[in-house]
Design a protein around this motif. Structure first.
Motif, PDB file in Angstrom:
ATOM      1  N   ALA A 190      34.724  24.565 -24.430  1.00  0.00           N
ATOM      2  CA  ALA A 190      33.510  25.231 -23.951  1.00  0.00           C
ATOM      3  C   ALA A 190      32.945  24.531 -22.720  1.00  0.00           C
ATOM      4  N   LEU A 191      32.983  23.197 -22.727  1.00  0.00           N
ATOM      5  CA  LEU A 191      32.498  22.447 -21.572  1.00  0.00           C
ATOM      6  C   LEU A 191      33.395  22.693 -20.362  1.00  0.00           C
ATOM      7  N   LEU A 192      34.713  22.741 -20.583  1.00  0.00           N
ATOM      8  CA  LEU A 192      35.641  22.978 -19.479  1.00  0.00           C
ATOM      9  C   LEU A 192      35.414  24.362 -18.876  1.00  0.00           C
ATOM     10  N   ALA A 193      35.201  25.359 -19.742  1.00  0.00           N
ATOM     11  CA  ALA A 193      34.962  26.712 -19.243  1.00  0.00           C
ATOM     12  C   ALA A 193      33.684  26.760 -18.405  1.00  0.00           C
ATOM     13  N   ALA A 194      32.604  26.163 -18.927  1.00  0.00           N
ATOM     14  CA  ALA A 194      31.342  26.156 -18.188  1.00  0.00           C
ATOM     15  C   ALA A 194      31.483  25.377 -16.884  1.00  0.00           C
ATOM     16  N   GLY A 195      32.198  24.257 -16.944  1.00  0.00           N
ATOM     17  CA  GLY A 195      32.375  23.443 -15.748  1.00  0.00           C
ATOM     18  C   GLY A 195      33.192  24.146 -14.687  1.00  0.00           C
ATOM     19  N   LEU A 196      34.271  24.829 -15.104  1.00  0.00           N
ATOM     20  CA  LEU A 196      35.079  25.567 -14.136  1.00  0.00           C
ATOM     21  C   LEU A 196      34.252  26.654 -13.466  1.00  0.00           C
ATOM     22  N   ALA A 197      33.458  27.352 -14.257  1.00  0.00           N
ATOM     23  CA  ALA A 197      32.636  28.420 -13.694  1.00  0.00           C
ATOM     24  C   ALA A 197      31.674  27.878 -12.645  1.00  0.00           C
ATOM     25  N   SER A 198      31.078  26.713 -12.933  1.00  0.00           N
ATOM     26  CA  SER A 198      30.117  26.148 -11.980  1.00  0.00           C
ATOM     27  C   SER A 198      30.818  25.573 -10.762  1.00  0.00           C
ATOM     28  N   GLU A 199      31.951  24.920 -10.977  1.00  0.00           N
ATOM     29  CA  GLU A 199      32.668  24.314  -9.844  1.00  0.00           C
ATOM     30  C   GLU A 199      33.206  25.387  -8.909  1.00  0.00           C
ATOM     31  N   PHE A 200      33.754  26.471  -9.479  1.00  0.00           N
ATOM     32  CA  PHE A 200      34.325  27.518  -8.637  1.00  0.00           C
ATOM     33  C   PHE A 200      33.252  28.378  -7.981  1.00  0.00           C
ATOM     34  N   ALA A 201      31.984  28.114  -8.347  1.00  0.00           N
ATOM     35  CA  ALA A 201      30.890  28.840  -7.708  1.00  0.00           C
ATOM     36  C   ALA A 201      30.391  28.127  -6.455  1.00  0.00           C
TER      37      ALA A 201
END
Length: 641
Positions: A190-201
């Motif tokens: 869950a943390l990886l998913a949230a982090g990827l979403a924020s980083e790719f933004a």
């Protein structure tokens, strides 16, 4: 020039630019992917000016290679990898020493920080580890998190069901988490998913895309000496690695025990004064600091390396053989032919194996043809000299980077050494299968023909893969034709699962082991294995599945039509009778044929007798005549009516 179609695909835009030099098409790609490339570069370098330089170099490379990338499945994935590699080069140039220290983290204990602290540790590793995922795993994460596509939308574009894509995304996140664990960082999916979403933004600086597009287009007709050799050698599916890249990024050969030489670099710091006496003292100090000494030799110039090798030869201490290999690898970077000539000196004894390994493999990664031609020209037969592991180690590492290239080099080597075809192929295939099981299994299915060698190679490669990816190993194992080879393969896989389960008596339901056993049960059911597997496989399978889920194991017995095979599977189930309630597997005991008396039935009756003698005696008394009853009565005597 025709106008662009509405909503053109990335491949259409790139082909249009390659064919017609359509700057509008290229600008669309740059506008779309600049945030991705810039985000990767900024995470990797931590410096906006350097990130902008990296971004520009990546898109220059895209423009120059547009014609050869037409069949690339995902332009986004290619750009992510290109940005990661170019950032790596830029970091080595700008902060070489800091990077070397940061990369040696794999022995730390798992950390349990807050989410913010955790992501602080994950962030600098993110792109490196994304790049280590299989292409389709990296592709789904980029499409979903960077391009913002929902799974139904991706499904429409790819023809793959949305549910499958969602599962693939979760598996990719899990694999990313597993790679982080090896770095000592535990990060939930869950943390990886949230982090990827924020980083790719991350958004790129205003005007950067336009600047990059203009620069990239104007550079296609001229040589761009500032572009990394990584980018200028990237092809549709392959990257040709320099010797430095091999030593820097690879988990290098294992045949004679390579340690990770993550600190080599052709752009190593300027050689500092080298003190042979201090070096000798460090080599004789307990405990030996192998990593520091390996790092040291990669900072030396040629004269200093030769002096260091002289010290190592004088000591002739087997504890320092890996440092000898590192020293010859460094020499191989600087003067490969001189290094290999010295490495094959037989007076070096066992250390020569390590010396040749370091020098020749480094040369082979830098210039494969030159290294091979030199060996032929000088009539150096590494195999006759006992240096088979040189070739094996090289192929294993290359297969982890690019399986197709490893196989091409395997076939080149086998022309001179046909008697070693199977061993060389195995070295390449087992490593390729671990890194990219799908393409490796497809190659084995389509290219190995139909002979005894084929089944042996598939069996060996899939046995090596099974502890890492049982699902893919089972898929590959199903290609084996010979019954005896198939029996051996499944015995090995099942025994491995059983041993792992006994080491961890109560694995969590979401653990990799539990998932592997569930995959085994699913495969068993879908492939009608109960009626096709060999007898020893069936009993083992019953044992393994029942260890994890007695109820699922009992359920599987109902799909086996052959009474003897059903009895063998049930015997395996009964050999792991639940101590607290043997009746959980009573259906397996009932399913055993009357004329069969397998060992598992005896184990079950002994456990049941201790748990509930009255119920066990009643069951035995009601059995019809046959071998099954004869065995039962021996263990639980009953009085005749």
């Amino acid at each position: 020039m025709n106008s662009l179609p509405p909503n053109p695909s990335d491949q259409t835009l790139l082909a249009r630019y390659a064919r017609e030099a359509d700057e509008q098409a290229f600008n669309i790609l740059v506008e779309k992917y600049t945030p991705l490339v810039f985000g990767v570069a900024l995470r990797r370098t931590g410096q906006q000016p350097l990130a902008e330089e990296v971004s520009q170099n990546v898109f220059v490379a895209l423009a120059q290679k547009a014609a050869s990338l037409g069949s690339q499945r995902s332009i986004g994935a290619w750009l992510h990898r290109a940005a990661t590699l170019e950032s790596l080069r830029a970091l080595r140039k700008d902060r070489n020493q800091k990077r070397h220290i940061a990369m040696i983290r794999d022995r730390q204990e798992p950390l349990m920080p807050t989410d913010d602290e955790l992501w602080h540790d994950v962030r600098p590793l993110l792109d490196e580890l994304l790049d280590r995922l299989a292409a389709r795993d990296r592709d789904i994460l980029i499409k979903h998190f960077f391009e913002g596509l929902q799974f139904p939308e991706i499904a429409r574009n790819t023809g793959v069901p949305a549910a499958t894509l969602q599962k693939r995304s979760m598996r990719a996140l899990k694999k990313l988490g597993d790679l982080l664990k090896r770095k000592g960082i535990v990060a939930p999916a869950a943390l990886l998913a949230a982090g990827l979403a924020s980083e790719f933004a991350i958004t790129a600086p205003a005007g950067l895309a336009a600047k990059i597009a203009a620069s990239a287009v104007s550079s296609t007709a001229t040589a761009t000496s500032t572009i990394s050799s990584f980018l200028t050698t990237m092809t549709t599916q392959k990257i040709v690695f320099s010797a430095t890249a091999f030593l820097l990024a690879a988990a290098v050969p294992v045949g004679i025990g390579w340690a990770p030489l993550q600190f080599a670099s052709a752009t190593a710091p300027q050689a500092s004064p080298f003190d042979p006496d201090a070096f000798r003292k460090a080599l004789t100090t307990e405990p030996l600091d192998t990593r520091s000494l390996q790092r040291l030799v990669f900072t030396l110039d040629i004269a200093q390396v030769r002096t260091a090798i002289g010290v190592l030869d004088d000591l002739a201490d087997e504890r320092t053989y890996t440092i000898t290999r590192a020293a010859f690898a460094r020499w191989g970077e600087l003067a490969p032919e001189d290094a290999i000539v010295q490495a094959i000196d037989p007076s070096r004894g066992n250390a020569a194996l390590y010396a040749v390994n370091g020098a020749w493999i480094t040369w082979a990664f830098a210039d494969w043809q030159a290294a091979c031609e030199w060996a032929k020209r000088n009539k150096i037969d590494f195999l006759d000299e006992g240096y088979f592991y040189v070739f094996q180690d090289y192929l294993e590492v290359m297969a982890g980077i690019d399986g197709a290239t490893a196989l091409a080099h395997t076939f080149e080597l086998q022309r001179d050494h046909p008697e070693l075809r199977s061993r060389l192929l195995y070295a390449a295939l087992k490593t390729w299968a671990k890194h990219e099981p799908g393409p490796a299994i497809a190659w084995m299915r389509d290219q190995l023909g139909n002979n005894e060698e084929r089944d042996g190679l598939i069996c060996s490669a899939m046995q090596a893969l099974a502890p890492f990816d049982l699902q893919s190993a089972m898929e590959g194992g199903s290609l084996i034709h010979d019954n005896e080879v198939a029996r051996f393969f499944w015995d090995t896989v099942l025994q491995n699962l059983e041993q792992r389960h006994r080491r961890d008596e109560r694995p969590q339901t979401d653990s990799p082991l539990a998932k592997s056993i569930r995959n085994l049960a699913d495969y068993f059911e879908q492939m009608d294995a109960g009626d096709t597997w060999q007898d020893s496989n069936l009993e083992l399978a019953g044992r393994v599945v029942s260890l994890h889920s007695p109820s699922r194991a009992v359920e599987l017995t109902r799909g086996i039509d052959d009474p003897l095979k059903q009895s063998l599977f049930c015997s395996g189930i009964l050999s792991n009778t639940p101590k607290d309630d043997p009746t959980l597997v009573i259906d397996a005991a009932n399913a055993i044929a009357l004329d069969s008396a397998p060992n598992g039935l005896g184990r079950f009756l002994i456990d049941w007798k201790e748990h509930d003698l009255q119920a066990a005696t009643k069951w035995v008394a009601e059995l019809p005549p046959g071998k099954k009853r004869d065995l039962a009565v021996l263990l639980i005597p009953v009085t005749a009516e």
